[in-house]
Design a protein around this motif. Structure first.
Motif, mmCIF file in Angstrom:
data_model
loop_
_atom_site.group_PDB
_atom_site.id
_atom_site.type_symbol
_atom_site.label_atom_id
_atom_site.label_comp_id
_atom_site.label_asym_id
_atom_site.label_seq_id
_atom_site.Cartn_x
_atom_site.Cartn_y
_atom_site.Cartn_z
ATOM 1 N N ASP A 1 36.708 37.093 39.311
ATOM 2 C CA ASP A 1 37.084 38.482 39.054
ATOM 3 C C ASP A 1 36.031 39.501 39.469
ATOM 4 O O ASP A 1 36.366 40.586 39.919
ATOM 5 C CB ASP A 1 37.392 38.669 37.556
ATOM 6 N N ARG B 1 46.404 32.409 37.774
ATOM 7 C CA ARG B 1 45.810 33.166 36.673
ATOM 8 C C ARG B 1 46.394 32.721 35.326
ATOM 9 O O ARG B 1 45.667 32.583 34.338
ATOM 10 C CB ARG B 1 46.039 34.657 36.895
ATOM 11 N N ARG C 1 39.484 35.646 32.326
ATOM 12 C CA ARG C 1 39.457 36.389 33.593
ATOM 13 C C ARG C 1 39.143 37.842 33.244
ATOM 14 O O ARG C 1 40.023 38.632 32.929
ATOM 15 C CB ARG C 1 40.806 36.253 34.289
ATOM 16 N N LEU C 2 37.861 38.177 33.278
ATOM 17 C CA LEU C 2 37.388 39.443 32.732
ATOM 18 C C LEU C 2 37.601 40.615 33.686
ATOM 19 O O LEU C 2 36.995 40.666 34.757
ATOM 20 C CB LEU C 2 35.895 39.343 32.399
ATOM 21 N N PRO C 3 38.420 41.593 33.296
ATOM 22 C CA PRO C 3 38.484 42.835 34.065
ATOM 23 C C PRO C 3 37.213 43.654 33.813
ATOM 24 O O PRO C 3 36.423 43.344 32.918
ATOM 25 C CB PRO C 3 39.722 43.528 33.513
ATOM 26 N N GLN D 1 36.166 44.695 30.322
ATOM 27 C CA GLN D 1 35.780 43.667 29.355
ATOM 28 C C GLN D 1 34.431 43.019 29.679
ATOM 29 O O GLN D 1 34.000 42.123 28.955
ATOM 30 C CB GLN D 1 36.863 42.594 29.291
ATOM 31 N N ALA E 1 44.433 44.594 28.756
ATOM 32 C CA ALA E 1 43.112 44.260 28.228
ATOM 33 C C ALA E 1 42.535 45.446 27.467
ATOM 34 O O ALA E 1 42.675 46.603 27.880
ATOM 35 C CB ALA E 1 42.182 43.868 29.374
ATOM 36 N N CYS F 1 42.132 39.586 28.258
ATOM 37 C CA CYS F 1 42.707 39.535 29.599
ATOM 38 C C CYS F 1 44.156 39.089 29.501
ATOM 39 O O CYS F 1 44.572 38.483 28.506
ATOM 40 C CB CYS F 1 41.911 38.594 30.515
ATOM 41 N N THR F 2 44.928 39.388 30.532
ATOM 42 C CA THR F 2 46.355 39.081 30.532
ATOM 43 C C THR F 2 46.770 38.496 31.878
ATOM 44 O O THR F 2 46.086 38.639 32.886
ATOM 45 C CB THR F 2 47.203 40.330 30.253
#
Length: 260
Positions: free
Chosen positions: A52, A134, A144-146, A149, A203, A219-220
């Motif tokens: 990410d 994902r 899975r960090l945006p 976050q 998120a 995360c989504t």
């Protein structure tokens, strides 16, 4: 090798050539900047696969700590990432499979076989695969960090112990004191949980129990009409009776098998 071992949370020096591990880079306060796969191709050659975090941004941030060391941190311009839901041809577990100019990593877990390819001129053929990949990551507990976050959570709060992504036995690294103190004093109060919901979730959205916020969406991933999400919740909470946004959260036990 010594530089990566001193910067990252896992035991890079103890990783055998031809193998890979999950790893993380932390802030001095023990918050996770990025989670990534680190492969040791030879004694002094490492590859990082960042799911990410933009590679050029990560490399620039890491170069600030190089000082006078004789090492190169590069982002290859001709390197791509692709994956398939199939058994690896040569990689197995933490053992790396190598073909000319292509690295093969075994991402298989209890959810089924997966193979990640990284290398020169690798391209993804199926446009629907990244979304399915994902979903599989989240179902196995790989956060899975945006950007929103990053630097928010400790490794324990993200349950990175399930992936063996950090060490409490190696020497110092940024955030090591906080990670070790939390581990040895048993002070982890929150952990990662997986859910599905039919409502829109993003998120950073709070997780509610009745009218009380008790957690946060990390995360989504979109899985058809449903959303899969990872959220940080109090360690003692069973996970039932929760909502985020307008959707009721249905607990999904995290799948095992992605530890390396």
């Amino acid at each position: 090798m010594a530089f990566a071992h001193a910067q990252f949370a896992n035991d890079v020096a103890g990783l055998a050539p031809g193998h890979w591990q999950w790893n993380a880079w932390l802030t001095p306060k023990g918050r996770v900047i990025a989670v990534f796969a680190l492969a040791r191709l030879s004694g002094d050659r490492l590859w990082l696969v960042l799911p990410d975090h933009p590679a050029d941004v990560f490399a620039d941030a890491l170069r600030r700590f190089v000082f006078r060391r004789k090492l190169k941190i590069e982002v290859p311009a001709d390197t791509g990432i692709a994956g398939t839901f199939a058994t690896p041809a040569s990689a197995q577990g933490a053992a790396v499979g190598e073909r000319p100019d292509v690295l093969e990593l075994d991402f298989s877990g209890d959810g089924g076989a997966r193979t990640l390819y990284a290398g020169r001129l690798v391209t993804a053929d199926d446009p629907s695969l990244p979304a399915a990949w994902r979903v599989a990551d989240l179902c196995h507990g790989l956060p899975r960090l945006p950007e929103s976050q990053r630097e928010q959570w400790t490794p324990q709060q993200l349950a990175l112990d399930r992936l063996s992504a950090y060490s409490v036995k190696k020497g110092c690294y940024p955030g090591q004191e906080i990670v070790a103190r939390t581990h040895f004093l048993g002070k982890a109060k929150r952990t990662l949980r997986c859910f599905r919901t039919g409502g829109p979730v993003i998120a950073g959205m709070p997780v509610r129990e009745s009218d009380r916020d008790i957690g946060e969406v990390v995360c989504t991933a979109q899985d058809g009409e449903r959303t899969v999400l990872l959220a940080v919740l109090p360690l003692e909470h069973a996970g039932g009776g929760l909502a985020a946004g307008d959707g009721v959260l249905e607990p999904c036990p995290l799948l095992d098998g992605l530890r390396r």
